[in-house]
Design a protein around this motif. Structure first.
Motif, PDB file in Angstrom:
ATOM      1  N   HIS A  39      -2.708  12.680 -10.244  1.00 11.53           N
ATOM      2  CA  HIS A  39      -3.596  12.123  -9.221  1.00 11.53           C
ATOM      3  C   HIS A  39      -3.860  10.639  -9.502  1.00 11.53           C
ATOM      4  CE1 HIS A  39      -3.834  16.193  -8.170  1.00 11.53           C
ATOM      5  NE2 HIS A  39      -4.964  16.536  -8.751  1.00 11.53           N
ATOM      6  N   TRP A  40      -4.046  10.286 -10.764  1.00 11.31           N
ATOM      7  CA  TRP A  40      -4.269   8.887 -11.153  1.00 11.31           C
ATOM      8  C   TRP A  40      -3.087   8.023 -10.716  1.00 11.31           C
ATOM      9  CZ3 TRP A  40      -8.146   6.053 -13.470  1.00 11.31           C
ATOM     10  CH2 TRP A  40      -7.794   4.827 -14.047  1.00 11.31           C
ATOM     11  N   ARG A  41      -1.908   8.610 -10.775  1.00 12.26           N
ATOM     12  CA  ARG A  41      -0.686   7.852 -10.468  1.00 12.26           C
ATOM     13  C   ARG A  41      -0.241   8.008  -9.020  1.00 12.26           C
ATOM     14  NH1 ARG A  41       2.388   9.635 -16.074  1.00 12.26           N
ATOM     15  NH2 ARG A  41       0.795   8.733 -17.475  1.00 12.26           N
ATOM     16  N   GLY A  42      -1.126   8.530  -8.171  1.00  7.48           N
ATOM     17  CA  GLY A  42      -0.856   8.490  -6.744  1.00  7.48           C
ATOM     18  C   GLY A  42      -0.513   9.805  -6.081  1.00  7.48           C
ATOM     19  N   GLN A  43      -0.342  10.874  -6.857  1.00 10.97           N
ATOM     20  CA  GLN A  43      -0.075  12.162  -6.226  1.00 10.97           C
ATOM     21  C   GLN A  43      -1.335  12.674  -5.535  1.00 10.97           C
ATOM     22  OE1 GLN A  43       2.936  13.709  -6.082  1.00 10.97           O
ATOM     23  NE2 GLN A  43       3.763  11.874  -7.067  1.00 10.97           N
ATOM     24  N   GLU A  44      -1.140  13.483  -4.503  1.00 16.55           N
ATOM     25  CA  GLU A  44      -2.285  13.990  -3.745  1.00 16.55           C
ATOM     26  C   GLU A  44      -3.202  14.810  -4.631  1.00 16.55           C
ATOM     27  OE1 GLU A  44      -1.314  16.054  -0.211  1.00 16.55           O
ATOM     28  OE2 GLU A  44      -0.254  14.371   0.708  1.00 16.55           O
ATOM     29  N   GLY A  45      -4.475  14.656  -4.403  1.00 19.13           N
ATOM     30  CA  GLY A  45      -5.469  15.370  -5.181  1.00 19.13           C
ATOM     31  C   GLY A  45      -6.679  14.481  -5.394  1.00 19.13           C
ATOM     32  N   ARG A  46      -7.727  15.062  -5.915  1.00 20.64           N
ATOM     33  CA  ARG A  46      -8.986  14.336  -6.066  1.00 20.64           C
ATOM     34  C   ARG A  46      -9.279  14.111  -7.539  1.00 20.64           C
ATOM     35  NH1 ARG A  46     -13.048  12.999  -2.785  1.00 20.64           N
ATOM     36  NH2 ARG A  46     -15.174  12.862  -3.573  1.00 20.64           N
ATOM     37  N   LEU A  47      -9.514  12.854  -7.884  1.00 19.08           N
ATOM     38  CA  LEU A  47      -9.880  12.513  -9.240  1.00 19.08           C
ATOM     39  C   LEU A  47     -11.346  12.832  -9.506  1.00 19.08           C
ATOM     40  CD1 LEU A  47      -8.264   8.991  -9.791  1.00 19.08           C
ATOM     41  CD2 LEU A  47      -7.685  11.069 -11.037  1.00 19.08           C
ATOM     42  N   PRO A  48     -11.705  13.167 -10.737  1.00 21.83           N
ATOM     43  CA  PRO A  48     -13.124  13.268 -11.084  1.00 21.83           C
ATOM     44  C   PRO A  48     -13.831  11.943 -10.832  1.00 21.83           C
ATOM     45  CG  PRO A  48     -11.751  14.202 -12.818  1.00 21.83           C
ATOM     46  CD  PRO A  48     -10.825  13.526 -11.860  1.00 21.83           C
ATOM     47  N   ARG A  49     -15.128  12.008 -10.558  1.00 16.06           N
ATOM     48  CA  ARG A  49     -15.885  10.820 -10.163  1.00 16.06           C
ATOM     49  C   ARG A  49     -15.752   9.691 -11.177  1.00 16.06           C
ATOM     50  NH1 ARG A  49     -22.109  11.693  -8.932  1.00 16.06           N
ATOM     51  NH2 ARG A  49     -21.139  12.945  -7.271  1.00 16.06           N
ATOM     52  N   ASP A  98      -2.000   3.689  -2.192  1.00 17.37           N
ATOM     53  CA  ASP A  98      -0.777   3.889  -2.973  1.00 17.37           C
ATOM     54  C   ASP A  98      -0.211   2.599  -3.555  1.00 17.37           C
ATOM     55  OD1 ASP A  98      -0.635   6.594  -2.991  1.00 17.37           O
ATOM     56  OD2 ASP A  98       0.811   6.787  -1.364  1.00 17.37           O
ATOM     57  N   ARG A  99      -1.018   1.571  -3.662  1.00 19.09           N
ATOM     58  CA  ARG A  99      -0.541   0.339  -4.266  1.00 19.09           C
ATOM     59  C   ARG A  99      -0.695   0.389  -5.778  1.00 19.09           C
ATOM     60  NH1 ARG A  99      -3.970  -3.090   0.090  1.00 19.09           N
ATOM     61  NH2 ARG A  99      -2.661  -2.623   1.906  1.00 19.09           N
ATOM     62  N   THR A 100       0.294  -0.140  -6.462  1.00 19.59           N
ATOM     63  CA  THR A 100       0.241  -0.241  -7.911  1.00 19.59           C
ATOM     64  C   THR A 100      -0.297  -1.614  -8.299  1.00 19.59           C
ATOM     65  OG1 THR A 100       2.448  -1.201  -8.130  1.00 19.59           O
ATOM     66  CG2 THR A 100       2.313   1.204  -8.000  1.00 19.59           C
ATOM     67  N   LEU A 101      -0.478  -1.816  -9.582  1.00 16.76           N
ATOM     68  CA  LEU A 101      -0.901  -3.133 -10.045  1.00 16.76           C
ATOM     69  C   LEU A 101       0.164  -4.196  -9.754  1.00 16.76           C
ATOM     70  CD1 LEU A 101      -2.687  -2.362 -13.442  1.00 16.76           C
ATOM     71  CD2 LEU A 101      -3.731  -3.257 -11.349  1.00 16.76           C
ATOM     72  N   LEU A 113       5.791  -3.915 -16.413  1.00 20.22           N
ATOM     73  CA  LEU A 113       7.172  -3.437 -16.427  1.00 20.22           C
ATOM     74  C   LEU A 113       7.457  -2.670 -17.713  1.00 20.22           C
ATOM     75  CD1 LEU A 113       9.018  -6.546 -14.950  1.00 20.22           C
ATOM     76  CD2 LEU A 113       8.423  -4.415 -13.783  1.00 20.22           C
ATOM     77  N   LYS A 114       6.953  -3.155 -18.829  1.00 20.42           N
ATOM     78  CA  LYS A 114       7.149  -2.462 -20.105  1.00 20.42           C
ATOM     79  C   LYS A 114       6.478  -1.097 -20.109  1.00 20.42           C
ATOM     80  CE  LYS A 114       6.567  -3.087 -25.097  1.00 20.42           C
ATOM     81  NZ  LYS A 114       6.057  -4.016 -26.164  1.00 20.42           N
ATOM     82  N   ALA A 115       5.344  -1.006 -19.376  1.00 20.61           N
ATOM     83  CA  ALA A 115       4.617   0.267 -19.302  1.00 20.61           C
ATOM     84  C   ALA A 115       5.260   1.253 -18.338  1.00 20.61           C
ATOM     85  CB  ALA A 115       3.172   0.012 -18.897  1.00 20.61           C
ATOM     86  N   GLY A 116       6.292   0.820 -17.609  1.00 17.96           N
ATOM     87  CA  GLY A 116       6.997   1.726 -16.716  1.00 17.96           C
ATOM     88  C   GLY A 116       6.468   1.780 -15.301  1.00 17.96           C
ATOM     89  N   VAL A 117       5.698   0.793 -14.883  1.00 15.99           N
ATOM     90  CA  VAL A 117       5.240   0.760 -13.494  1.00 15.99           C
ATOM     91  C   VAL A 117       6.456   0.512 -12.600  1.00 15.99           C
ATOM     92  CG1 VAL A 117       3.665  -0.306 -11.837  1.00 15.99           C
ATOM     93  CG2 VAL A 117       3.002  -0.106 -14.245  1.00 15.99           C
ATOM     94  N   ASP A 118       6.593   1.313 -11.559  1.00 15.74           N
ATOM     95  CA  ASP A 118       7.795   1.319 -10.721  1.00 15.74           C
ATOM     96  C   ASP A 118       7.908   0.038  -9.903  1.00 15.74           C
ATOM     97  OD1 ASP A 118       9.972   1.911  -9.170  1.00 15.74           O
ATOM     98  OD2 ASP A 118       9.085   3.660  -8.178  1.00 15.74           O
ATOM     99  N   LEU A 119       8.984  -0.704 -10.123  1.00 13.28           N
ATOM    100  CA  LEU A 119       9.212  -1.950  -9.409  1.00 13.28           C
ATOM    101  C   LEU A 119       9.522  -1.724  -7.939  1.00 13.28           C
ATOM    102  CD1 LEU A 119       9.317  -5.010 -10.035  1.00 13.28           C
ATOM    103  CD2 LEU A 119      11.759  -4.751 -10.495  1.00 13.28           C
ATOM    104  N   GLU A 120       9.917  -0.514  -7.574  1.00 17.60           N
ATOM    105  CA  GLU A 120      10.258  -0.197  -6.183  1.00 17.60           C
ATOM    106  C   GLU A 120       9.260   0.767  -5.544  1.00 17.60           C
ATOM    107  OE1 GLU A 120      12.535  -1.940  -4.827  1.00 17.60           O
ATOM    108  OE2 GLU A 120      13.219  -2.809  -6.726  1.00 17.60           O
ATOM    109  N   ALA A 121       8.079   0.887  -6.130  1.00 21.20           N
ATOM    110  CA  ALA A 121       7.071   1.796  -5.591  1.00 21.20           C
ATOM    111  C   ALA A 121       6.661   1.373  -4.186  1.00 21.20           C
ATOM    112  CB  ALA A 121       5.850   1.824  -6.502  1.00 21.20           C
ATOM    113  N   ASN A 122       6.552   2.331  -3.284  1.00 27.24           N
ATOM    114  CA  ASN A 122       6.124   2.058  -1.911  1.00 27.24           C
ATOM    115  C   ASN A 122       4.649   2.365  -1.745  1.00 27.24           C
ATOM    116  OD1 ASN A 122       8.675   1.306  -0.911  1.00 27.24           O
ATOM    117  ND2 ASN A 122       9.260   3.445  -0.665  1.00 27.24           N
ATOM    118  N   ASP A 123       3.927   1.480  -1.056  1.00 32.01           N
ATOM    119  CA  ASP A 123       2.560   1.804  -0.688  1.00 32.01           C
ATOM    120  C   ASP A 123       2.562   2.607   0.609  1.00 32.01           C
ATOM    121  OD1 ASP A 123       2.981   0.014   1.363  1.00 32.01           O
ATOM    122  OD2 ASP A 123       1.549  -1.482   0.665  1.00 32.01           O
TER     123      ASP A 123
END
Length: 548
Positions: free
Chosen positions: A377-387, A425-428, A445-455
């Motif tokens: 959920h933190w990384r954008g999948q559907e679902g609700r994060l704790p407050r 759905d935007r990344t940093l 980029l080193k942490a693996g954030v997707d360079l082609e991620a779509n919002d």
């Protein structure tokens, strides 16, 4: 503590966010240090203000006297204070009000600052010395130096009519003054009584020119107008009447009467399009006073120049807006009813072997649960994060949007997962147009954030940077990192389309690089693809002269 007395709940949350994130303490300190050293350009750079003129060119075109007067104003300019006072889009947002022009000094051309056109884009400001003929939303701050000049800031207390409910040291005090009684009437919903207390005559003449204006009381209801100072502001401007634009379709007209009083009447905003309205910052109550009065912030968290003017008796430290702290642990219900602690979307309670099992299950089409589901959920999948995790994610992206790269880096160093996605759905990586990317891009980029991620609109970070005023250096850095240039968003717009649509003159290299076969044909209706595109900027076209 009743903070809902002065703000609707969504506006309160927005103003708290503005004061926490919009002008971070490091920006105030760095900008002030450069200003005090006589480096006005450095002060602007520290406050994320882009200077779009050159003093030598001003002297050549307008004369040495004009250039010297401009430089004197620039040496007084406190760009961090200017950012502090600029109007905001509220109701869940904290961004600068968009597409606005604020005249600071001069006659024509003016020293002026402009905000950007997109709410979700960069919060960088543009500082120009130019005509304002093309400005659609104009605010005249030439007589409001208390809002942007370091020496002029001393006049803030006088211009806002003092500090009702607060002593000179910032502590609470109720004196029953006229200003306090007016505010209490406004907060209790006794709007018309508030105006009458201030000696203003309510003119109930109906403006027939607009169907949106019917009742004066409804127009004024809920507006935090600083009523006692209005007459002085009109006289200071050398006028007999003035207009306050309150909403997109409603306004009020103020008239000074022969007997020394003042009247207020409802008006159509359409009728005042060609008239210069009284700037919002001169007629609305200073939000800092209401936030202080109801305990939402403390005096120490204000801008130092604001504290010096409003509370000369305050002798405590002035630290400015608080920076990010260590993210608190958030309890999450995991498998079989167990409770685990998470920080920043990372499932730290599980061993590497458990993580591999969950990844294998997901690869086979299974559904992850517990802490690992929260990670998704933190990384954008559907679902609700704790407050608690929602609050941490909100702070991360709020600091990114407001250009606080130091705050973002501090949060990541404290353990927040950089692969977070916001509500769109935007990344940093999508937020890099808002910050200095040089340190943050390699880290992400080193942490693996997707360079082609779509919002949610199908935009990759590169598409977003081109369409949201990302600097040329960022665009080149993303391409060098391997970002694809053959991408389109959900509307079929390619990089080629965006370069042309947004008039990104400096990105001709990208326009030439992208094939004109990429993207939808329908988008060509915004311009004729068969026409030659003039890649010179408007300034360069002016230099060539007419007909060139």
């Amino acid at each position: 503590m009743r903070t809902d007395a002065c703000f609707p709940p969504d506006e309160l949350a927005s103003w708290v966010a503005v004061r926490r994130y919009a002008v971070p303490a490091w920006m105030i300190e760095k900008s002030a240090a450069r200003r005090e050293a006589g480096d006005w350009r450095g002060a602007c750079e520290a406050a994320n203000v882009d200077v779009e003129f050159d003093l030598a060119k001003v002297a050549a075109e307008h004369g040495e006297e004009t250039a010297r007067a401009l430089e004197a104003d620039l040496l007084e300019l406190a760009p961090d204070l200017l950012r502090w006072h600029l109007p905001r889009i509220l109701h869940g947002h904290s961004a600068l009000s968009t597409d606005r022009t604020f005249l600071l000094s001069g006659t024509d051309p003016w020293l002026q600052v402009r905000t950007r056109t997109i709410v979700s884009g960069t919060q960088r400001l543009r500082l120009l010395f130019d005509s304002a003929d093309d400005a659609t939303n104009l605010d005249d701050w030439t007589d409001a130096r208390h809002l942007w000049s370091a020496p002029g800031s001393a006049g803030l207390r006088e211009r806002i009519g003092g500090t009702p409910f607060l002593r000179a040291d910032g502590t609470a005090e109720t004196t029953g003054s006229l200003a306090e009684r007016v505010i209490l009437a406004q907060e209790d919903g006794r709007t018309e009584e508030a105006w009458e207390l201030a000696g203003v005559t309510l003119d109930r003449t109906v403006d027939r020119s607009s169907r949106y204006v019917s009742d004066l009381g409804k127009v004024l209801q809920g507006e935090p107008i600083n009523i006692p100072v209005l007459a002085d502001e009109i006289r200071r401007a050398g006028r007999k009447k003035a207009w306050l634009k309150l909403h997109w379709a409603t306004a009020v007209e103020l008239r000074l009467l022969d007997d020394g009083g003042m009247s207020v009447a409802a008006a159509s905003a359409d009728r005042m399009k060609r008239r210069r309205a009284l700037p919002e910052a001169l007629f609305r109550r200073l939000p800092d006073l209401d936030l202080l009065r109801h305990g939402a912030i403390g005096v120490a968290e204000l801008h130092p120049l604001v504290v010096a003017s409003l509370f000369p008796g305050y002798d405590g430290p002035v630290t400015g807006p608080p920076g990010p702290g260590t993210p608190a642990a958030v309890r999450v219900r995991c498998k079989e009813g167990a409770w685990h602690e998470m920080r920043g979307g990372v499932a730290t309670a599980h061993a590497a072997e458990e993580r591999r099992r969950e990844q294998a299950l997901k690869a086979l089409g299974g559904k992850v649960t517990g802490c690992f589901a929260v990670e998704e959920h933190w990384r954008g999948q559907e679902g609700r994060l704790p407050r608690g995790l929602r609050a941490q994610r909100k702070e991360l992206f709020a600091r990114a949007q407001h250009g606080d790269e130091a705050g973002v880096l501090a949060l990541l160093e404290a353990g927040l997962d950089p692969r977070a996605r916001d509500g769109r759905d935007r990344t940093l990586l999508h937020y890099l147009p808002c910050v200095n990317h040089t340190e943050l891009l390699p880290l992400l980029l080193k942490a693996g954030v997707d360079l082609e991620a779509n919002d949610q609109e199908g935009r990759t970070p590169l598409l977003f940077a081109v369409g949201h005023a990302g600097p040329e250096a960022l665009v080149r850095a993303l391409i060098d990192a391997g970002a694809r240039t053959d991408c389109t968003d959900d509307s079929g717009r390619s990089l080629r389309h965006l370069v042309r649509l947004m008039k990104r003159y400096e990105l001709r290299f990208l326009y030439d690089q992208v094939s004109d076969d990429i993207g939808e044909d329908w988008y060509g209706e915004y311009y004729d693809e068969d026409d030659d595109y003039d890649w010179d900027s408007p300034e360069e076209q002016d230099e060539r002269g007419p007909g060139a």
